[in-house]
Each structure stands twice: as C-alpha cells, then as structure tokens.
Enzyme design. Sequence first.
Site, PDB file in Angstrom:
ATOM      1  N   ASP A 151       0.594  -1.046   0.176  1.00  0.00           N
ATOM      2  CA  ASP A 151      -0.036  -0.294   0.054  1.00  0.00           C
ATOM      3  C   ASP A 151       1.010   1.496  -0.610  1.00  0.00           C
ATOM      4  O   ASP A 151       1.353   1.955   1.190  1.00  0.00           O
ATOM      5  CB  ASP A 151      -1.062   0.252   1.373  1.00  0.00           C
ATOM      6  N   ASP A 156       5.006  -6.892  -3.432  1.00  0.00           N
ATOM      7  CA  ASP A 156       3.948  -7.444  -3.322  1.00  0.00           C
ATOM      8  C   ASP A 156       4.423  -8.502  -2.567  1.00  0.00           C
ATOM      9  O   ASP A 156       5.235  -9.655  -4.267  1.00  0.00           O
ATOM     10  CB  ASP A 156       2.870  -7.953  -4.227  1.00  0.00           C
ATOM     11  N   ASN A 170       9.008  -9.232   8.766  1.00  0.00           N
ATOM     12  CA  ASN A 170       7.903  -8.636   9.957  1.00  0.00           C
ATOM     13  C   ASN A 170       6.788  -9.201   8.347  1.00  0.00           C
ATOM     14  O   ASN A 170       5.639  -8.625  10.103  1.00  0.00           O
ATOM     15  CB  ASN A 170       8.425  -7.082  10.272  1.00  0.00           C
ATOM     16  N   TYR A 194      -1.286 -20.683  10.096  1.00  0.00           N
ATOM     17  CA  TYR A 194      -0.481 -18.764  10.762  1.00  0.00           C
ATOM     18  C   TYR A 194       0.830 -19.533  11.131  1.00  0.00           C
ATOM     19  O   TYR A 194       1.955 -19.627  11.179  1.00  0.00           O
ATOM     20  CB  TYR A 194      -1.114 -17.995  11.217  1.00  0.00           C
ATOM     21  N   LYS A 246       5.016 -19.426  11.599  1.00  0.00           N
ATOM     22  CA  LYS A 246       6.160 -19.065  12.282  1.00  0.00           C
ATOM     23  C   LYS A 246       6.869 -20.050  13.532  1.00  0.00           C
ATOM     24  O   LYS A 246       8.010 -19.526  13.288  1.00  0.00           O
ATOM     25  CB  LYS A 246       4.491 -18.190  13.655  1.00  0.00           C
ATOM     26  N   THR A 281      -2.750  -3.792  16.982  1.00  0.00           N
ATOM     27  CA  THR A 281      -2.429  -3.462  15.799  1.00  0.00           C
ATOM     28  C   THR A 281      -4.384  -3.586  15.368  1.00  0.00           C
ATOM     29  O   THR A 281      -4.621  -4.371  15.607  1.00  0.00           O
ATOM     30  CB  THR A 281      -1.442  -4.166  14.714  1.00  0.00           C
TER      31      THR A 281
END
Length: 250
Positions: free
Chosen positions: A40, A64, A87, A152, A156, A187
């Site tokens: 973005d 991307d 990150n 996810y 990690k 966030t």
Amino acid sequence: MPMNLTGQTALVTGSTAGIGRATALLLAAAGATVIVSGRDADRGNDTVAEIIDDGGRARFVAADLTDLGSLRGLAEAAGPVDVLVNNAAVQPLSPAISQDIESFDIAVAVNLRAPYFLTAALAPAMIARGSGSIVNVSSMTATTAMAGVSAYTATKAALEALTRSWAAEFGPTGVRVNAVAPGPTRTETVLSGAAAAFGEDGEARLGALTLFGRMAEPSEIAEVILFLADDRSSYLTGAVIAADAGRTAA
Ligand SMILES: NC(=O)c1ccc[n+]([C@@H]2O[C@H](COP(=O)([O-])OP(=O)(O)OC[C@H]3O[C@@H](n4cnc5c(N)ncnc54)[C@H](OP(=O)(O)O)[C@@H]3O)[C@@H](O)[C@H]2O)c1
C-alpha cells in the site's frame, strides 16, 4: 550506551502498518536510513513522511511478497542493508478442517518463503562486510496452542527454526539472526480480525491471555526489535525473545 544506528540502512517488511510501522519509526529515530515496504503506497508514504517530519531518513519501496519477481525487485531496490526485519505476515483465521488452500498458500508465501529468499538475497552483502542483524518477527502462537490459526502458527514455528539455522550458518561471519515472538498486540489487523473473532470483548479476552492482562502496543514490540537490530545485543544470535507479557512462560 544509547541505541545508535547512524550510517546504517534498515529494511523493514510490512512497515506500512502495525508493528512494522512502529519499528520503522524507532529505527529511524535511532539514526538508520529506513526502507519502508509493503503493497500500500499511501500508507507506506505516510510512514516515510512521519519519519522525515521527525528529522529521519526513509524511502518507500512497494512490494507484494506473494510474488517472487516483486520480492527480487525489493531486494535490488533496497541494495545492501545492515539490518533486515522480516516482519510482514498474514494471518488466515480458520479451523484446519475448513482452511482454504489459497489462503494457506498466501500465508506460506508471505510469512515463510518471502523471509527465506529476502534473507538469501540480502545476507551475502552482510557476510562480505562481516556484520549485520536479521530480525524475524514470529508469534507466541509458534509455541502456545491457539485454535483457529494453525496455518499461521506453522509458518511462525518454521520461521523460528530458520532463525536458529541461519544463526548457525551466518554466525561465524559476524551476521546475527534473532527473532521476537510477540503476544497479542493492538494493531488494526488484530483488533478487527483475531480480537473481533473472540466477540465484543475480544480485546480484553486477548489481553487476559497474558500475565499483564492487556494487549501490547506496537511500540512495545518495536523496542525489542530495535534492541535486536542494534549492537547492544551483540552477544545474541539464534535467540527467540518472547515479548508476550509472560504468556509462554506461565
Ligand atoms: N499484532 C499481533 O497481535 C501479533 C502477535 C504476534 C505476532 N505478530 C506478528 O507481527 C508482525 C506484524 O503484525 P501486525 O499485527 O503489525 O500486522 P499488520 O498490522 O497486519 O501489518 C502487516 C504488514 O504486512 C504487510 N503485508 C501483508 N501482506 C503483504 C504482502 N503480500 N506483500 C507485502 N507486504 C504485505 C502489510 O502491508 P500492505 O498491506 O501495505 O501490503 C502490513 O504492513 C507479523 O509478522 C505478525 O505475524 C503480530
């Protein structure tokens, strides 16, 4: 000794928002020239503008991370860096039995393949210089079970394994590799995603998972990343720092 990254260049993936944005601001305040990245451009340029307003140095490179060509372009546009913060990540929220393959593949591409090949592209210049710091952003969920985020958590856990493997590969050359494993952090993505999935009091319930009974602010995680980036953590490599208010300790 204050944190001092003067003269250093740092690339922070996913620094258009959240923890990455807070990290970009802190690294710049410590003197680094920061390469802000994400998809973005508006949010990326906002981060850059805030850094420049504060007297720091930064530029935005769009990328991307699901796309290997875009990832190569980011590595080339960044040039040699002293600090790499892996990150950027996405968190598909789904029970394993209904996990769709497309979101699974995107999570593997952004959370695992991108850090792998970005590191592979940028580490050689660090090795040639005999110094550098790579910081991987993991999650407490890599070691503490939580339902509904298994794709996810697998990425990690793999990132933490890579942290140790890369520490072994690069350690003798003077390049350090560490990870921070945050607990629940305020966030926008988490407040509107995981916290919302917990119901109306989702934020309180996520916070209650920790010994402090509250979620972290992004800057509290960014401070740990800053420490790992800076020479003040010169004897750390292969470490995963739990920044989770005791969640994984308890
Ligand atoms: N927040 C938490 O509670 C928490 C807890 C544990 C661990 N973490 C970890 O901390 C890190 C940051 O989390 P966060 O909550 O700050 O995330 P966030 O607010 O959702 O921000 C994610 C960042 O990743 C970027 N990104 C996502 N998909 C991308 C893609 N395909 N290509 C390039 N960039 C992409 C986004 O940029 P664009 O949208 O501009 O592309 C954004 O800047 C992640 O690794 C996350 O797993 C967070």
